[in-house]
Enzyme design. Structure first.
Site, PDB file in Angstrom:
ATOM      1  CE  LYS A  35     -15.472 -18.192 -14.821  1.00 19.33           C
ATOM      2  NZ  LYS A  35     -15.357 -19.274 -15.789  1.00 19.33           N
ATOM      3  CB  THR A  36     -21.180 -15.261 -17.239  1.00 19.54           C
ATOM      4  OG1 THR A  36     -19.775 -15.040 -17.320  1.00 19.54           O
ATOM      5  CG2 THR A  36     -21.918 -13.996 -17.593  1.00 19.54           C
ATOM      6  CG  ASP A 220     -18.502 -12.317 -15.270  1.00 18.45           C
ATOM      7  OD1 ASP A 220     -17.856 -13.305 -14.852  1.00 18.45           O
ATOM      8  OD2 ASP A 220     -19.161 -12.345 -16.329  1.00 18.45           O
ATOM      9  CD  GLU A 221     -14.389 -12.690 -17.716  1.00 18.98           C
ATOM     10  OE1 GLU A 221     -13.318 -13.243 -17.379  1.00 18.98           O
ATOM     11  OE2 GLU A 221     -15.072 -13.044 -18.692  1.00 18.98           O
ATOM     12  CD  GLN A 251     -11.524 -18.101 -18.967  1.00 21.59           C
ATOM     13  OE1 GLN A 251     -11.939 -17.445 -19.900  1.00 21.59           O
ATOM     14  NE2 GLN A 251     -12.338 -18.791 -18.197  1.00 21.59           N
ATOM     15  NE  ARG A 624     -13.348 -17.829 -24.596  1.00 26.73           N
ATOM     16  CZ  ARG A 624     -13.928 -17.921 -23.402  1.00 26.73           C
ATOM     17  NH1 ARG A 624     -15.090 -17.371 -23.171  1.00 26.73           N
ATOM     18  NH2 ARG A 624     -13.348 -18.577 -22.429  1.00 26.73           N
TER      19      ARG A 624
HETATM   20  P1  ATP Z   1     -16.068 -18.043 -19.251  1.00 24.32           P
HETATM   21  O1  ATP Z   1     -15.045 -18.518 -18.283  1.00 24.32           O
HETATM   22  O2  ATP Z   1     -15.642 -18.270 -20.637  1.00 24.32           O
HETATM   23  O3  ATP Z   1     -16.527 -16.654 -18.958  1.00 24.32           O
HETATM   24  P2  ATP Z   1     -18.393 -19.029 -17.876  1.00 24.32           P
HETATM   25  O4  ATP Z   1     -17.899 -19.897 -16.793  1.00 24.32           O
HETATM   26  O5  ATP Z   1     -18.807 -17.661 -17.523  1.00 24.32           O
HETATM   27  O6  ATP Z   1     -17.320 -19.009 -19.058  1.00 24.32           O
HETATM   28  P3  ATP Z   1     -20.967 -19.233 -19.071  1.00 24.32           P
HETATM   29  O7  ATP Z   1     -20.719 -18.330 -20.217  1.00 24.32           O
HETATM   30  O8  ATP Z   1     -21.778 -18.739 -17.951  1.00 24.32           O
HETATM   31  O9  ATP Z   1     -19.573 -19.805 -18.554  1.00 24.32           O
HETATM   32  O10 ATP Z   1     -21.600 -20.594 -19.580  1.00 24.32           O
HETATM   33  C1  ATP Z   1     -21.093 -21.283 -20.710  1.00 24.32           C
HETATM   34  C2  ATP Z   1     -22.215 -21.912 -21.495  1.00 24.32           C
HETATM   35  O11 ATP Z   1     -22.752 -23.002 -20.778  1.00 24.32           O
HETATM   36  C3  ATP Z   1     -23.373 -20.979 -21.741  1.00 24.32           C
HETATM   37  O12 ATP Z   1     -23.880 -21.221 -23.016  1.00 24.32           O
HETATM   38  C4  ATP Z   1     -24.346 -21.350 -20.651  1.00 24.32           C
HETATM   39  O13 ATP Z   1     -25.673 -21.034 -21.008  1.00 24.32           O
HETATM   40  C5  ATP Z   1     -24.152 -22.858 -20.580  1.00 24.32           C
HETATM   41  N1  ATP Z   1     -24.484 -23.424 -19.268  1.00 24.32           N
HETATM   42  C6  ATP Z   1     -23.940 -23.122 -18.086  1.00 24.32           C
HETATM   43  N2  ATP Z   1     -24.463 -23.885 -17.098  1.00 24.32           N
HETATM   44  C7  ATP Z   1     -25.363 -24.699 -17.668  1.00 24.32           C
HETATM   45  C8  ATP Z   1     -26.244 -25.723 -17.182  1.00 24.32           C
HETATM   46  N3  ATP Z   1     -26.277 -26.061 -15.901  1.00 24.32           N
HETATM   47  N4  ATP Z   1     -27.016 -26.333 -18.077  1.00 24.32           N
HETATM   48  C9  ATP Z   1     -26.978 -26.002 -19.397  1.00 24.32           C
HETATM   49  N5  ATP Z   1     -26.187 -25.070 -19.901  1.00 24.32           N
HETATM   50  C10 ATP Z   1     -25.381 -24.412 -19.064  1.00 24.32           C
HETATM   51 MG    MG Z   2     -18.108 -15.764 -18.149  1.00 26.00          MG
END
Ligand code: ATP
Ligand code: MG
Length: 738
Positions: A35-36, A220-221, A251, A624
C-alpha cells in the site's frame, strides 16, 4: 516518455492503482501488500505522467519519519527534488496551516504547542482551582474527555446543557481549560486539527486557495483517522474527488484514541464514484509468518475480510520462547540478536517490539551491558524528559510570557524559595483579573501586598526572565539555550542532585544545546510562489515569516515526538512499542511479553471491542517480520515494581501449531538423567551438580536437571517438588544447595 521505473516491480492491481485516471480511490489491503509503495509510486506517476506540479500534492503519513522516507523515495524515483510538496502527519500539516494563517485562526503569532504531558498538568491545575476532588474527577479523565470532544469537533458551547452530572462537570473543566489556552496562546494536539478545520470551514477564501492548490491528496494508514481528521480531509478535497487513500481495517489500532475504522466504509458512501482496489499478495513476510498472522486475525469477528498470500518461501516457523522471567526473556533476545549480527546482518534489521513502554527499560539495560547500540522509538522521548521540559518551559516563556503552563513549570524549578502560598496568590489574582500568571505575578510584586521574602523571590524570577528575554533576539538559538540552562541554575541544580540520575540529566541538557545547534530552521513555509495567481490568494496573507527560530524549534520539539532520536545513521537495534511499529518492516522481529494481562492488556481483555483492537495490534506486530519472527513470553514478570505470574497470551493459542516451533520445549523431564560428561559441564557452568538438591525461596525444594550459559547468563533447570520443572537464572534465583 519512459515510465517503466514507476511501474516496474508492481503486480497488476498495484499497477492499476498507480496509473489510475484522476478520481477518488480506496486501496484496501492487508499488511505488507504494498500500500505504502503504491502511494509513493502514485505520487511519482502524478508528477511525471499526469503532469501535476509537486506543490499541488498533499500527502498525509502517520509519522514524521514516514514522511521523510516518502519524500526521499519519490525523489529517487523521479531523480529530482520535489519542492513545494506537502508531506507530513495530520498534526504537522495542521500546524503548518495555523502558522501560515495564525491571524485568521484567531491565534497569537507566537502560539505554543502543548504536548499531552503539558496538557495534563494544566488540566490538573485547573481541576484543583475548581476545587474538584481528584478521586472523583480524575484529571486524566478530564483530559480524555476534552480530547474526545475536540476529536469530534465539539467546542464547549456545543456540549449538551442537559447532560448527566459527569458530562456537565467535565464540560465546565473543558470551558475553563479552553479559556486558559486561548488567553495564553496554547494549542494542544487535538486543537491543532480542530482549529485548522474551523479555519478552512470559516474562511472560504483560504479554503478556496488550498483546494485550488492541492489537486491531489493522498493518505496512508487511512484506517486510523478520527472524525475531525476525516472531516478535515473532506473539506480540503471538496468536490475534486481527488482523494487517494490506502488502509487496512485489520490494522486499525487507535480506536482508543478516537480513530474510526468506519471511515473506510463511509468513504465509499461519501465518494460514490470511488474505485475500490484490493491487494492480496504479500511481499514482506515468509509463508509461515503470514499464515500465523492470518490465523490470529481470523479470530476477529468484525472484519471486512481479505485473504493474504505470498509467493515467497515458507521460511522457518514462528519461534516461540517461554522465558522463566523478564530477565531471561531479555537475555534470550539479546543472544539471538548477537547471533544474527555474527551471521553478517546489520543490527538495524532487528526490532524488539513490546506492548507497553515500561518493558523497554530491561532491554535497554541488557543491550547496554552487551554493548550493542540500540535506539528506542517513542517511549520517553527526548523532548519529554523532565529536565528537557524544564529547559523548554523557560524557552517557551521567553517566546510567550502569557504561557501559563510554562510559567507553572519554570517558576520554582530549580527551587528559588517561591512558596506554595505565594503561587496560590498569583493564581488567585490571575483568576480574578482574567490575566496570565506572568501578569498576575507582576501585579502582586508591584502592589506590595506580598511578604518581603516572597516578593523578593518572585521578583527575582521575573527579573531573570526579563533579562533573558531582552537578550534573546541577539543570540543564536543554541547560545540562547546554553544561556538559559546556565543562568536559570538548572544545570547546577541537576549536577548537585543526589537521585543518581543527575549527571544523566546534565548530559541531556547539553544534548539539547546540540539539538538546537543542529536544528536547521525548517524550510520556510511554502508560500507557493507558483500559486500566487490562484483565486483567493490576494484576500489574505500567508504568514511565511510567522515563525522565528525559537518558535520554530519549540514546535519541532512538541511535534517531532522523538522520532529522530539518536544518530539516525548509526547501525542500531530498533526498540519500539507495537503502536510505533505500524508501517515498518524488519528481517528479524521479537514480539515480547505475550502474557495475559500485558498483551492483551488487562484493561482490554474483558471488553470484546477492545480485545479485537489488541488482536489487531498483535497482527500488526507479527506482520512486521520479513524473515524471522520470535514470540516470547515470561512465566513471571516484574513490572511496575511487582512480580506477576501470568498465563501465556490467548493470541499464542490462536496460532496453529504447524506454524510454530518452540525454541526449547517446556520441560517434561521429571527424573534427573545422569551422564558423566553432562555432569561435568553442568558443574563447570553453574557450580551446581546435576541431581543436586536445592532450595528456592518461592518454589521450595527441587533437583537440578541441567544447566546452560556462563557467568551472568548462567541458567539451571530445576525440577521442583511443588511446581514442577523450571529454568532459573542463577544470578537472580537465590538458590541454596541443600
Ligand atoms: P503495511 O500494511 O504494513 O503498512 P504496506 O501494505 O504498506 O504494509 P509496503 O510497506 O508498501 O506494504 O510493502 C511491503 C514490502 O513489500 C516492501 O518491502 C515493499 O517494497 C515490498 N513490495 C511491495 N510490492 C512489491 C512488488 N510488487 N514487488 C516486490 N516487492 C514489493
Ligand atoms: Mg504501509
Amino acid at each position: 516518455m519512459d515510465v517503466s521505473h514507476i511501474l516496474d516491480d508492481m503486480n497488476d492491481p498495484q499497477r492499476e492503482a498507480v496509473s489510475a485516471p484522476a478520481g477518488s480511490m480506496l486501496v484496501l489491503a492487508g499488511a505488507g501488500s504494498g500500500k505504502t509503495r503504491v502511494l509513493v509510486h502514485r505520487i511519482a506517476w502524478l508528477i511525471q505522467v499526469m503532469g501535476a506540479p509537486s506543490w499541488g500534492i498533499l500527502a498525509v503519513t502517520f509519522t514524521n519519519k514516514a514522511a521523510r522516507e516518502m519524500k526521499g523515495r519519490i525523489e529517487s524515483l523521479l531523480g529530482q527534488p520535489v519542492g513545494g510538496m506537502w508531506v507530513g502527519t495530520f498534526h504537522g500539516i495542521a500546524h503548518r496551516l495555523l502558522r501560515a494563517h495564525w491571524q485568521e485562526a484567531g491565534l497569537p503569532r507566537e502560539f505554543q504547542i502543548l504536548d499531552s504531558d503539558d496538557q495534563f498538568r494544566l488540566i490538573k491545575r485547573i481541576c484543583r482551582e475548581m476545587n474538584l476532588d481528584e478521586a472523583q474527577w480524575p484529571p486524566r479523565q478530564a483530559q480524555w474527555f476534552i480530547n474526545t470532544q475536540k476529536d469530534e469537533g465539539r467546542r464547549p458551547e456545543h456540549l449538551d446543557e442537559g447532560g448527566d452530572p459527569f458530562s456537565k462537570q467535565m464540560g465546565a473543566v473543558y470551558r475553563e481549560y479552553q479559556s486558559v489556552c486561548n488567553r495564553g496562546g496554547l494549542v494542544d494536539f487535538a486543537e491543532l486539527l480542530l482549529r485548522s478545520h474551523e479555519l478552512l470551514r470559516d474562511r472560504p477564501d483560504i479554503l478556496h486557495h488550498y483546494r485550488e492548490r492541492f489537486q491531489h491528496i493522498l493518505v496512508d494508514e487511512f484506517q486510523d483517522t478520527n472524525s475531525i481528521q476525516y472531516a478535515w480531509l473532506r473539506l480540503l478535497a471538496g468536490k475534486h474527488d481527488n482523494l487517494f487513500v490506502v488502509g487496512d481495517d485489520d490494522q486499525s489500532i487507535y480506536g482508543w484514541r478516537g480513530a474510526k475504522v468506519e471511515n473506510i466504509r463511509d468513504f465509499q458512501k461519501d465518494y460514490p464514484d470511488t474505485r475500490l482496489l484490493r491487494l492480496e499478495q504479500n511481499y514482506r513476510s515468509t509463508g509461515h509468518i503470514l499464515k500465523a498472522a492470518n490465523a490470529v486475525i481470523a479470530n476477529n469477528p468484525s472484519r471486512l475480510g481479505k485473504n493474504l498470500w505470498t509467493e515467497g518461501a515458507e521460511g522457518e516457523p514462528v519461534n516461540l520462547y517461554a522465558a522463566f522471567n523478564e530477565v531471561d526473556e531479555a537475555r534470550f533476545v539479546i543472544e539471538r540478536i548477537r547471533r544474527f549480527v555474527e551471521e553478517g546482518h546489520r543490527r538495524s534489521e532487528t526490532a524488539i517490539l513490546y506492548r507497553s513502554n515500561a518493558q523497554s527499560r530491561l532491554f535497554e539495560e541488557s543491550l547496554f551491558q552487551a554493548q550493542i547500540p540500540y535506539r528506542v522509538y517513542g517511549g520517553l522521548r527526548f523532548f519529554e524528559r523532565a529536565e528537557i521540559k524544564d529547559a523548554l518551559a523557560y524557552l517557551r516563556l521567553i517566546a510567550n510570557p502569557e504561557d501559563d503552563a510554562s510559567f507553572e513549570r519554570a517558576v520554582n524549578m530549580p527551587p528559588r524559595g517561591i512558596g506554595a502560598r505565594t503561587l496560590e496568590g498569583v493564581r488567585a489574582h490571575a483568576r480574578d483579573f482574567g490575566c496570565s500568571l506572568w501578569k498576575g505575578a507582576h501585579d502582586l510584586v508591584k502592589g506590595g501586598a506580598l511578604p518581603k521574602r516572597a516578593s523578593g523571590a518572585l521578583s527575582g524570577f521575573l527579573d531573570l526572565m526579563e533579562q533573558m528575554s531582552s537578550g534573546a533576539a541577539d543570540l543564536a538559538l543554541d547560545e540562547l539555550v546554553s544561556q538559559v540552562i546556565a543562568v536559570t541554575g538548572l544545570s547546577e541544580h541537576f549536577r548537585k542532585s543526589r537521585d543518581g540520575r543527575g549527571l544523566d540529566r546534565v548530559e541531556n541538557l547539553e544534548e539539547l544545546v546540540n539539538a538546537t545547534r543542529q536544528f536547521s530552521f525548517d524550510a520556510p513555509l511554502e508560500t507557493g510562489v507558483e500559486t500566487e495567481d490562484l483565486p483567493g490568494a490576494d484576500t489574505f496573507q500567508i504568514g511565511e515569516t510567522a515563525e522565528n527560530p525559537l518558535s520554530s524549534f519549540l514546535s519541532h520539539a512538541a511535534l517531532e515526538a522523538g522520532e529522530s532520536q539518536g544518530d539516525a545513521f548509526e547501525d542500531c537495534v530498533q526498540l519500539m512499542t507495537l503502536h510505533s511499529a505500524k508501517g515498518l518492516e524488519f528481517p528479524l522481529v521479537f514480539l515480547t511479553g505475550l502474557e495475559e494481562g500485558l498483551f492483551p492488556h488487562s484493561m482490554s481483555s474483558e471488553d470484546p471491542v477492545r480485545l479485537e483492537e489488541e488482536r489487531r495490534l498483535c497482527y500488526v506486530g507479527m506482520t512486521r517480520a520479513m524473515q524471522q519472527l520470535y514470540i516470547c513470553y515470561a512465566e513471571s514478570r516484574r513490572l511496575h515494581g511487582r512480580e506477576h505470574y501470568a498465563l501465556p497470551s490467548r493470541f499464542l493459542r490462536e496460532i496453529p501449531s504447524e506454524f510454530v516451533r518452540e525454541v526449547r520445549g517446556r520441560p517434561k523431564v521429571t527424573r534427573p538423567v545422569y551422564s558423566p560428561a553432562a555432569t561435568r559441564s553442568t558443574e563447570q557452568a553453574s557450580g551446581y551438580r546435576l541431581g543436586q538438591r536445592v532450595l528456592h525461596p518461592k518454589f521450595g525444594e527441587g533437583v537440578v536437571l541441567s544447566a546452560e550459559g556462563q557467568g551472568g547468563s548462567a541458567r539451571v533447570h530445576v525440577n521442583f517438588e511443588a511446581v514442577g520443572a523450571k529454568w532459573l537464572m542463577l544470578a537472580y534465583a537465590n538458590l541454596e544447595p541443600i
